[in-house]
Design a protein around this motif. Structure first.
Motif, PDB file in Angstrom:
ATOM      1  N   VAL A  36       0.857  -1.179   0.000  1.00  0.00           N
ATOM      2  CA  VAL A  36       0.000   0.000   0.000  1.00  0.00           C
ATOM      3  C   VAL A  36       0.897   1.233   0.000  1.00  0.00           C
ATOM      4  O   VAL A  36       1.717   1.406   0.907  1.00  0.00           O
ATOM      5  CB  VAL A  36      -0.945   0.024   1.220  1.00  0.00           C
ATOM      6  CG1 VAL A  36      -1.790   1.296   1.218  1.00  0.00           C
ATOM      7  CG2 VAL A  36      -1.851  -1.203   1.235  1.00  0.00           C
ATOM      8  N   ASN A  37       0.757   2.037  -1.045  1.00  0.00           N
ATOM      9  CA  ASN A  37       1.543   3.263  -1.184  1.00  0.00           C
ATOM     10  C   ASN A  37       3.041   3.012  -1.039  1.00  0.00           C
ATOM     11  O   ASN A  37       3.756   3.761  -0.383  1.00  0.00           O
ATOM     12  CB  ASN A  37       1.060   4.320  -0.185  1.00  0.00           C
ATOM     13  CG  ASN A  37      -0.380   4.677  -0.402  1.00  0.00           C
ATOM     14  OD1 ASN A  37      -0.870   4.727  -1.529  1.00  0.00           O
ATOM     15  ND2 ASN A  37      -1.108   4.906   0.675  1.00  0.00           N
ATOM     16  N   GLY A  38       3.500   1.923  -1.642  1.00  0.00           N
ATOM     17  CA  GLY A  38       4.923   1.634  -1.687  1.00  0.00           C
ATOM     18  C   GLY A  38       5.474   0.882  -0.493  1.00  0.00           C
ATOM     19  O   GLY A  38       6.670   0.604  -0.444  1.00  0.00           O
ATOM     20  N   GLU A  39       4.629   0.526   0.470  1.00  0.00           N
ATOM     21  CA  GLU A  39       5.087  -0.200   1.647  1.00  0.00           C
ATOM     22  C   GLU A  39       4.376  -1.535   1.760  1.00  0.00           C
ATOM     23  O   GLU A  39       3.147  -1.596   1.708  1.00  0.00           O
ATOM     24  CB  GLU A  39       4.826   0.610   2.917  1.00  0.00           C
ATOM     25  CG  GLU A  39       5.674   1.863   2.992  1.00  0.00           C
ATOM     26  CD  GLU A  39       5.554   2.545   4.345  1.00  0.00           C
ATOM     27  OE1 GLU A  39       5.307   1.863   5.356  1.00  0.00           O
ATOM     28  OE2 GLU A  39       5.698   3.773   4.369  1.00  0.00           O
ATOM     29  N   ILE A  40       5.156  -2.609   1.942  1.00  0.00           N
ATOM     30  CA  ILE A  40       4.572  -3.939   2.109  1.00  0.00           C
ATOM     31  C   ILE A  40       3.893  -4.012   3.470  1.00  0.00           C
ATOM     32  O   ILE A  40       4.441  -3.575   4.479  1.00  0.00           O
ATOM     33  CB  ILE A  40       5.639  -5.028   1.966  1.00  0.00           C
ATOM     34  CG1 ILE A  40       6.150  -5.022   0.532  1.00  0.00           C
ATOM     35  CG2 ILE A  40       5.109  -6.386   2.389  1.00  0.00           C
ATOM     36  CD1 ILE A  40       7.091  -6.122   0.170  1.00  0.00           C
TER      37      ILE A  40
END
Length: 66
Positions: A36-40
């Motif tokens: 989500v938004n570049g974060e796992i």
């Protein structure tokens, strides 16, 4: 609530958790990774992580083969 799912626009009801999305996609019990938004997001947080308007979500399912 609009989000981007794997690069495509998608409307979801609010509130909506990652676990809800995984179930809606038919991936419950399968090996998936969610970003989500570049974060796992760790699987242990799928049920407690709410998605928000304009989130960028990537869902990848592991496929076995040989």
């Amino acid at each position: 609530m609009p989000i981007s799912l794997n690069g495509q626009p998608r409307e979801l009801p609010a509130p909506w958790h990652i676990a809800d999305l995984v179930a809606d996609l038919g991936f419950t019990g399968k090996r998936v990774a969610v970003e989500v938004n570049g974060e796992i997001v760790p699987k242990s947080r799928y049920g407690s992580t709410c998605l928000a308007v304009d989130d960028r979500v990537e869902v990848v399912i592991a496929v076995g083969g040989g």
